[in-house]
Design an enzyme around this catalytic site. Structure first.
Site, mmCIF file in Angstrom:
data_model
loop_
_atom_site.group_PDB
_atom_site.id
_atom_site.type_symbol
_atom_site.label_atom_id
_atom_site.label_comp_id
_atom_site.label_asym_id
_atom_site.label_seq_id
_atom_site.Cartn_x
_atom_site.Cartn_y
_atom_site.Cartn_z
ATOM 1 N N HIS A 17 64.509 79.794 21.072
ATOM 2 C CA HIS A 17 64.869 80.500 22.523
ATOM 3 C C HIS A 17 65.782 79.873 23.116
ATOM 4 C CE1 HIS A 17 60.290 81.485 22.416
ATOM 5 N NE2 HIS A 17 60.841 82.626 22.239
ATOM 6 N N LYS A 41 48.826 89.804 25.233
ATOM 7 C CA LYS A 41 48.912 88.437 24.680
ATOM 8 C C LYS A 41 47.668 87.653 25.535
ATOM 9 C CE LYS A 41 53.018 88.142 22.112
ATOM 10 N NZ LYS A 41 54.260 87.394 21.891
ATOM 11 N N ARG A 90 65.849 87.650 15.054
ATOM 12 C CA ARG A 90 65.641 86.612 14.042
ATOM 13 C C ARG A 90 66.000 87.041 12.661
ATOM 14 N NH1 ARG A 90 60.050 84.833 16.198
ATOM 15 N NH2 ARG A 90 60.256 87.087 16.390
ATOM 16 N N SER A 128 56.250 81.352 18.359
ATOM 17 C CA SER A 128 55.572 80.455 19.313
ATOM 18 C C SER A 128 53.799 80.233 18.619
ATOM 19 C CB SER A 128 55.263 80.970 20.671
ATOM 20 O OG SER A 128 56.511 81.069 21.340
HETATM 21 N N1 COA Z 1 62.947 81.728 18.689
HETATM 22 C C1 COA Z 1 61.717 81.616 18.487
HETATM 23 N N2 COA Z 1 60.777 82.405 18.519
HETATM 24 C C2 COA Z 1 61.407 83.726 19.167
HETATM 25 C C3 COA Z 1 62.459 83.945 19.376
HETATM 26 C C4 COA Z 1 63.706 82.927 19.133
HETATM 27 N N3 COA Z 1 64.667 83.207 19.281
HETATM 28 N N4 COA Z 1 62.764 85.200 19.902
HETATM 29 C C5 COA Z 1 61.452 85.683 19.961
HETATM 30 N N5 COA Z 1 60.467 84.684 19.477
HETATM 31 C C6 COA Z 1 58.863 84.763 19.190
HETATM 32 C C7 COA Z 1 58.428 84.432 20.408
HETATM 33 O O1 COA Z 1 57.900 83.248 20.464
HETATM 34 C C8 COA Z 1 57.142 85.477 20.135
HETATM 35 O O2 COA Z 1 56.172 84.869 19.429
HETATM 36 P P1 COA Z 1 54.734 84.898 19.396
HETATM 37 O O3 COA Z 1 54.480 86.278 19.186
HETATM 38 O O4 COA Z 1 54.121 84.143 18.278
HETATM 39 O O5 COA Z 1 54.184 84.425 20.780
HETATM 40 C C9 COA Z 1 57.451 86.501 19.416
HETATM 41 O O6 COA Z 1 58.857 86.043 18.667
HETATM 42 C C10 COA Z 1 57.888 87.954 20.210
HETATM 43 O O7 COA Z 1 58.889 87.442 21.332
HETATM 44 P P2 COA Z 1 58.803 87.817 22.889
HETATM 45 O O8 COA Z 1 60.199 87.756 23.233
HETATM 46 O O9 COA Z 1 57.644 86.645 23.452
HETATM 47 O O10 COA Z 1 58.373 88.977 22.863
HETATM 48 P P3 COA Z 1 57.176 89.801 23.595
HETATM 49 O O11 COA Z 1 56.768 90.794 22.678
HETATM 50 O O12 COA Z 1 55.913 88.825 23.884
HETATM 51 O O13 COA Z 1 57.602 90.176 24.874
HETATM 52 C C11 COA Z 1 58.433 91.580 26.585
HETATM 53 C C12 COA Z 1 58.127 91.476 25.086
HETATM 54 C C13 COA Z 1 57.692 90.658 27.525
HETATM 55 C C14 COA Z 1 59.865 91.361 26.676
HETATM 56 C C15 COA Z 1 57.993 92.913 26.624
HETATM 57 O O14 COA Z 1 56.616 93.173 26.513
HETATM 58 C C16 COA Z 1 58.223 93.498 28.296
HETATM 59 O O15 COA Z 1 59.452 93.807 28.630
HETATM 60 N N6 COA Z 1 57.287 93.685 29.038
HETATM 61 C C17 COA Z 1 57.382 93.950 30.247
HETATM 62 C C18 COA Z 1 56.773 95.446 30.492
HETATM 63 C C19 COA Z 1 57.606 96.691 30.107
HETATM 64 O O16 COA Z 1 58.610 96.726 30.634
HETATM 65 N N7 COA Z 1 57.170 97.332 29.111
HETATM 66 C C20 COA Z 1 57.931 98.199 28.509
HETATM 67 C C21 COA Z 1 59.007 97.848 27.405
HETATM 68 S S1 COA Z 1 59.684 98.938 26.296
#
Ligand code: COA
Length: 167
Positions: A17, A41, A90, A128
């Site tokens: 990140h 989550k 990634r 993560s």
């Molecule tokens: N390096 C290491 N790990 C990475 C990474 C990087 N560069 N990029 C992503 N990851 C990992 C994260 O650690 C996470 O791991 P985990 O699942 O083991 O916890 C996984 O990849 C997913 O990444 P993350 O960025 O945390 O995605 P998410 O799915 O949790 O988040 C949101 C997505 C929060 C951005 C999305 O749900 C959102 O926008 N929510 C708001 C509500 C909304 O508007 N919804 C409609 C969206 S269309």
């Protein structure tokens, strides 16, 4: 001023990140890392803890701010007058989910574009969950997360083991 938001769960922030955030900070005048409440989550760290850990991890990058947010990402982006959403890509396996999110966000708000940045190849396998799992078994996560995160992970799992033993 070109503003980007970099949303994610960051539970916790990893070097992958940080790498994406550094790249984004070179492309935009201001980057706001936003810690999202993802309803699917159950995070280990509270939102406030995740914000604190990220702030410390990126403290040397002057044009990065860190905030917590709840609600729709596009609403938050509009409120912050953001030009783009930054997401890390990634591997091919990330593509379908990211494609769906980017297009949905664009449907909800046509002004906002998603910019995909590839983290350094050293971090393409990281997430993560893997980091939390290694830390929960007292493994060494120093190659994956900044020192402050490593310390907080150790404290979290030490506390939870103490609590379990007391039951
Ligand atoms: N390096 C290491 N790990 C990475 C990474 C990087 N560069 N990029 C992503 N990851 C990992 C994260 O650690 C996470 O791991 P985990 O699942 O083991 O916890 C996984 O990849 C997913 O990444 P993350 O960025 O945390 O995605 P998410 O799915 O949790 O988040 C949101 C997505 C929060 C951005 C999305 O749900 C959102 O926008 N929510 C708001 C509500 C909304 O508007 N919804 C409609 C969206 S269309």
């Amino acid at each position: 001023m070109r503003i980007a938001i970099y949303p994610g769960t960051f539970d916790p922030i990893t070097y992958g990140h940080v790498d994406v955030a550094e790249r984004a900070a070179k492309l935009f005048d201001k980057v706001i890392i936003c810690v999202a409440v993802n309803t699917l989550k159950a995070p280990l760290f509270t939102g406030a803890e995740r914000v604190e850990l990220i702030k410390d991890a990126v403290k040397d990058i002057k044009n990065i701010e860190v905030e917590e947010f709840e609600g729709l990402l596009v609403d938050y982006a509009k409120k912050k007058k953001a030009d783009a959403i930054v997401r890390g890509l990634r591997a091919v396996s990330d593509f379908e989910y990211e494609f769906q999110m980017a297009l949905t966000n664009r449907k909800l708000c046509s002004d906002i574009n998603t910019v995909f940045l590839m983290p350094h190849e050293n971090y393409t396998y990281l997430n993560s969950t893997i980091v939390r799992e290694i830390a929960s078994f007292d493994g060494d996560v120093s190659g994956f997360v900044p020192p402050n995160v490593k310390k907080r992970l150790e404290e979290k799992y030490r506390d939870s083991k103490t609590k379990l033993r007391r039951k």
